[in-house]
Design a protein around this motif. Sequence first.
Motif, PDB file in Angstrom:
ATOM      1  N   GLN A 161       0.816  -0.969  -0.026  1.00  0.00           N
ATOM      2  CA  GLN A 161       0.099  -0.042   0.051  1.00  0.00           C
ATOM      3  C   GLN A 161       0.953   1.146   0.185  1.00  0.00           C
ATOM      4  O   GLN A 161       1.874   1.487   0.861  1.00  0.00           O
ATOM      5  CB  GLN A 161      -0.774   0.007   1.386  1.00  0.00           C
ATOM      6  CG  GLN A 161      -2.136   1.158   1.246  1.00  0.00           C
ATOM      7  CD  GLN A 161      -2.881   0.662   0.541  1.00  0.00           C
ATOM      8  OE1 GLN A 161      -3.179   1.606  -0.718  1.00  0.00           O
ATOM      9  NE2 GLN A 161      -3.956  -0.097   0.702  1.00  0.00           N
ATOM     10  N   PRO A 162       0.913   2.128  -1.028  1.00  0.00           N
ATOM     11  CA  PRO A 162       1.862   3.379  -1.020  1.00  0.00           C
ATOM     12  C   PRO A 162       1.410   4.239   0.177  1.00  0.00           C
ATOM     13  O   PRO A 162       0.190   4.173   0.823  1.00  0.00           O
ATOM     14  CB  PRO A 162       1.344   3.917  -2.296  1.00  0.00           C
ATOM     15  CG  PRO A 162       0.644   2.799  -3.152  1.00  0.00           C
ATOM     16  CD  PRO A 162      -0.016   1.713  -2.123  1.00  0.00           C
ATOM     17  N   ARG A 219       1.941   2.509  -8.507  1.00  0.00           N
ATOM     18  CA  ARG A 219       2.848   3.239  -7.476  1.00  0.00           C
ATOM     19  C   ARG A 219       3.720   2.306  -6.375  1.00  0.00           C
ATOM     20  O   ARG A 219       2.916   1.387  -5.999  1.00  0.00           O
ATOM     21  CB  ARG A 219       1.989   4.265  -6.567  1.00  0.00           C
ATOM     22  CG  ARG A 219       1.279   5.323  -7.357  1.00  0.00           C
ATOM     23  CD  ARG A 219       2.681   6.423  -7.849  1.00  0.00           C
ATOM     24  NE  ARG A 219       3.268   6.937  -6.685  1.00  0.00           N
ATOM     25  CZ  ARG A 219       2.951   8.012  -6.064  1.00  0.00           C
ATOM     26  NH1 ARG A 219       1.921   8.540  -6.412  1.00  0.00           N
ATOM     27  NH2 ARG A 219       3.725   8.309  -5.111  1.00  0.00           N
ATOM     28  N   HIS A 220       4.951   2.687  -6.317  1.00  0.00           N
ATOM     29  CA  HIS A 220       5.508   1.805  -5.395  1.00  0.00           C
ATOM     30  C   HIS A 220       6.647   2.563  -4.638  1.00  0.00           C
ATOM     31  O   HIS A 220       7.190   3.318  -5.270  1.00  0.00           O
ATOM     32  CB  HIS A 220       6.353   0.740  -5.971  1.00  0.00           C
ATOM     33  CG  HIS A 220       6.818  -0.449  -5.089  1.00  0.00           C
ATOM     34  ND1 HIS A 220       8.034  -0.225  -4.260  1.00  0.00           N
ATOM     35  CD2 HIS A 220       6.618  -1.623  -4.924  1.00  0.00           C
ATOM     36  CE1 HIS A 220       8.173  -1.321  -3.603  1.00  0.00           C
ATOM     37  NE2 HIS A 220       7.292  -2.428  -4.070  1.00  0.00           N
ATOM     38  N   THR A 245      -1.891  -3.793   1.763  1.00  0.00           N
ATOM     39  CA  THR A 245      -1.355  -4.214   0.188  1.00  0.00           C
ATOM     40  C   THR A 245      -2.863  -3.566  -0.660  1.00  0.00           C
ATOM     41  O   THR A 245      -4.006  -3.416  -0.065  1.00  0.00           O
ATOM     42  CB  THR A 245      -1.458  -5.597   0.030  1.00  0.00           C
ATOM     43  OG1 THR A 245      -1.183  -6.068  -1.284  1.00  0.00           O
ATOM     44  CG2 THR A 245      -2.778  -6.139   0.461  1.00  0.00           C
ATOM     45  N   VAL A 246      -2.612  -3.519  -1.951  1.00  0.00           N
ATOM     46  CA  VAL A 246      -3.424  -3.190  -2.761  1.00  0.00           C
ATOM     47  C   VAL A 246      -3.332  -4.106  -4.080  1.00  0.00           C
ATOM     48  O   VAL A 246      -2.146  -4.444  -4.274  1.00  0.00           O
ATOM     49  CB  VAL A 246      -3.537  -1.969  -3.359  1.00  0.00           C
ATOM     50  CG1 VAL A 246      -2.051  -1.258  -3.687  1.00  0.00           C
ATOM     51  CG2 VAL A 246      -4.641  -1.403  -4.136  1.00  0.00           C
ATOM     52  N   SER A 247      -4.459  -4.773  -4.813  1.00  0.00           N
ATOM     53  CA  SER A 247      -4.230  -5.728  -5.809  1.00  0.00           C
ATOM     54  C   SER A 247      -4.936  -5.608  -6.770  1.00  0.00           C
ATOM     55  O   SER A 247      -6.242  -5.620  -6.715  1.00  0.00           O
ATOM     56  CB  SER A 247      -4.364  -7.195  -5.039  1.00  0.00           C
ATOM     57  OG  SER A 247      -4.235  -8.275  -6.037  1.00  0.00           O
ATOM     58  N   PRO A 248      -4.464  -4.954  -8.150  1.00  0.00           N
ATOM     59  CA  PRO A 248      -5.427  -5.040  -9.345  1.00  0.00           C
ATOM     60  C   PRO A 248      -5.497  -6.417 -10.072  1.00  0.00           C
ATOM     61  O   PRO A 248      -4.545  -7.202  -9.953  1.00  0.00           O
ATOM     62  CB  PRO A 248      -4.669  -4.186 -10.028  1.00  0.00           C
ATOM     63  CG  PRO A 248      -2.998  -4.177  -9.699  1.00  0.00           C
ATOM     64  CD  PRO A 248      -3.327  -4.783  -8.245  1.00  0.00           C
TER      65      PRO A 248
END
Length: 270
Positions: A161-162, A219-220, A245-248
């Motif tokens: 997660q940015p 984004r990282h 976390t984020v997951s596309p």
Amino acid sequence: MFELLTDELRVQVLDPVADRALTGVRYCTGGYVFQVHDERLGPLMSGPTYPDDFNWFDGQGIPDAFALAPVHGVEPHALVLGVGVCDLAARTVVDPCTWDVTQEPGMLTFRTSHAFEGVACTLERRLTLVGRVLSSTTTLRQGSDERALPVVWFPHPFFPQPADDALFRASTALRAPENDGFEVVDGTALRRRRLPEGHIGPYLELEHAADGPLRLEHRHDLLGAVAMTTTYVPGRFAVWGNHHTVSPEPFLERSLAPGEDLTWAVTYTF
């Protein structure tokens, strides 16, 4: 675990046998990328419970799944491609598939076959690492005589997660239905409305205009961005995330006729 190495990256990949305790009925057990390490910056991927703990259902790294289109037999048994015959009620693997694994410099290849309730198919997963580019290529060969094979597959990369609200920019126009978790800005960029609290975060199916392969610039905080590119036109396009976390998740959705083959890939540039 297996490893793919370059001067800059170390990619950990689960061994379907030795690491069986880390897998389950949800994610494909061959070609499961568990973590990507930058030799200077450290681990680059996350997970719903990472780094606090791990469980097979949530996973971590860059797993992928066929589990949304199981081939049903006598309930509660079903074939999950890339996993084996499973008891879906108990969420246990009854008969795990057997993978033939070949390792070459910069490449891992996993091959298996399935035969269940009139469905016969072979599955190959190939991971390649060149410089800072990791590619995951899947080939599915439909060997059934009469029965069509529905395929629903999606990658589930767990990006950290940015620190700010910007998540990724897509190569296609996006639209977000009304929701509390995410919003689209400038037509192609997704941002977070709020940081989720706790383990369970928001899930959203985005509307998109892609008529070709999809590219995301995610984004990282350590790298600036990670590029994720598909070779297929996504059907559904979902996004999920929590405070870790984020997951596309760009879905591939097909129906393979008897004797039909299909190959697709996702590439990550770190």
